[in-house]
Write a protein that holds these residues in place. Sequence first.
Motif, mmCIF file in Angstrom:
data_model
loop_
_atom_site.group_PDB
_atom_site.id
_atom_site.type_symbol
_atom_site.label_atom_id
_atom_site.label_comp_id
_atom_site.label_asym_id
_atom_site.label_seq_id
_atom_site.Cartn_x
_atom_site.Cartn_y
_atom_site.Cartn_z
ATOM 1 N N GLN A 57 12.185 4.447 -0.444
ATOM 2 C CA GLN A 57 12.787 4.691 0.870
ATOM 3 C C GLN A 57 12.981 3.375 1.627
ATOM 4 O OE1 GLN A 57 10.055 7.488 2.629
ATOM 5 N NE2 GLN A 57 11.039 9.256 1.674
ATOM 6 N N THR A 58 11.986 2.495 1.550
ATOM 7 C CA THR A 58 12.078 1.197 2.218
ATOM 8 C C THR A 58 13.224 0.374 1.645
ATOM 9 O OG1 THR A 58 9.709 1.185 2.713
ATOM 10 C CG2 THR A 58 10.833 -0.952 2.708
ATOM 11 N N ALA A 88 16.570 1.784 2.797
ATOM 12 C CA ALA A 88 16.808 1.467 4.212
ATOM 13 C C ALA A 88 17.257 0.013 4.376
ATOM 14 C CB ALA A 88 15.551 1.737 5.030
ATOM 15 N N ILE A 89 16.655 -0.901 3.621
ATOM 16 C CA ILE A 89 17.056 -2.310 3.687
ATOM 17 C C ILE A 89 18.490 -2.468 3.190
ATOM 18 C CG2 ILE A 89 16.633 -4.613 2.718
ATOM 19 C CD1 ILE A 89 13.602 -3.873 2.758
ATOM 20 N N GLU A 90 18.834 -1.796 2.084
ATOM 21 C CA GLU A 90 20.213 -1.855 1.587
ATOM 22 C C GLU A 90 21.203 -1.389 2.657
ATOM 23 O OE1 GLU A 90 19.795 -1.012 -3.205
ATOM 24 O OE2 GLU A 90 19.968 0.693 -1.847
ATOM 25 N N PHE A 91 20.903 -0.273 3.307
ATOM 26 C CA PHE A 91 21.796 0.261 4.339
ATOM 27 C C PHE A 91 21.929 -0.709 5.509
ATOM 28 C CE2 PHE A 91 20.687 4.863 2.983
ATOM 29 C CZ PHE A 91 21.657 4.829 2.001
ATOM 30 N N ARG A 92 20.809 -1.315 5.934
ATOM 31 C CA ARG A 92 20.847 -2.276 7.037
ATOM 32 C C ARG A 92 21.727 -3.477 6.712
ATOM 33 N NH1 ARG A 92 15.243 -1.616 7.695
ATOM 34 N NH2 ARG A 92 14.841 -3.636 6.782
ATOM 35 N N HIS A 93 21.884 -3.752 5.438
ATOM 36 C CA HIS A 93 22.672 -4.914 5.025
ATOM 37 C C HIS A 93 24.027 -4.530 4.454
ATOM 38 C CE1 HIS A 93 19.539 -7.732 6.028
ATOM 39 N NE2 HIS A 93 18.676 -6.900 5.487
ATOM 40 N N ALA A 146 0.836 -1.197 0.000
ATOM 41 C CA ALA A 146 0.000 0.000 0.000
ATOM 42 C C ALA A 146 0.876 1.253 0.000
ATOM 43 C CB ALA A 146 -0.916 -0.004 1.226
ATOM 44 N N GLN A 147 2.190 1.070 0.017
ATOM 45 C CA GLN A 147 3.109 2.202 0.024
ATOM 46 C C GLN A 147 3.113 2.897 -1.336
ATOM 47 O OE1 GLN A 147 7.076 1.089 1.218
ATOM 48 N NE2 GLN A 147 6.405 0.136 3.129
ATOM 49 N N SER A 148 3.391 4.191 -1.311
ATOM 50 C CA SER A 148 3.578 4.947 -2.548
ATOM 51 C C SER A 148 4.924 4.564 -3.172
ATOM 52 C CB SER A 148 3.567 6.447 -2.252
ATOM 53 O OG SER A 148 4.733 6.800 -1.517
ATOM 54 N N VAL A 149 5.150 4.995 -4.403
ATOM 55 C CA VAL A 149 6.430 4.748 -5.059
ATOM 56 C C VAL A 149 7.572 5.315 -4.212
ATOM 57 C CG1 VAL A 149 7.854 5.314 -7.071
ATOM 58 C CG2 VAL A 149 5.474 4.636 -7.391
ATOM 59 N N ALA A 150 7.421 6.538 -3.745
ATOM 60 C CA ALA A 150 8.473 7.170 -2.937
ATOM 61 C C ALA A 150 8.727 6.383 -1.655
ATOM 62 C CB ALA A 150 8.096 8.612 -2.610
ATOM 63 N N GLN A 151 7.671 5.904 -1.019
ATOM 64 C CA GLN A 151 7.833 5.126 0.211
ATOM 65 C C GLN A 151 8.527 3.794 -0.066
ATOM 66 O OE1 GLN A 151 3.653 5.208 1.187
ATOM 67 N NE2 GLN A 151 4.001 6.552 2.963
#
Length: 168
Positions: A68-69, A72-77, A60-65
């Motif tokens: 961002q998600t 954030a996952i790339e950075f966490r890994h 249900a997230q927008s393209v921008a969201q």
Amino acid sequence: MATIYIGIGSNIQRDEHINAGCRSLAAAFSALRCSAVYESSAVGFDGDPFYNLVAEAQTAQSVAQVCQTLRAIEFRHGRPADARKFSSRTLDLDLLAYDALCLRDPLVLPREEVLTNAFVLRPFAELSPAYRHPVAGLTLAELWHRFDAAQQPLRQVDFPWSQERVYV
């Protein structure tokens, strides 16, 4: 709910980062489905070969969201914030398509690499052969059939999925 397609790649501790990335994607989005995993040469730089696959999810997230998600996952890994475009990656996540949406700004959707890179098109066509590319007007199966795969060799990998397999 929108259907999204995510390109996933890694050429650093590939098994570990692909599995961890898929678990993170499954936690962020619903109903994650994954293609087979393919090995390809690094493109644009000299580096170790990549593992690549495509995942489908609902959101249900927008393209921008979504973007961002994924970041954030790339950075966490382990992806550095200042990573160069053509360089090795622990985890590379690219939004390939968001339903049949066509965008030019702030990002291009569907992503142009779908039409030009075997390591994107083949797993995407495997996962969703009937998806009609909104710019090319052809299904992914048709696009893959027309693609000159000899120019970009791929090898399907017998991938060691983690035991949970929550994302397949």
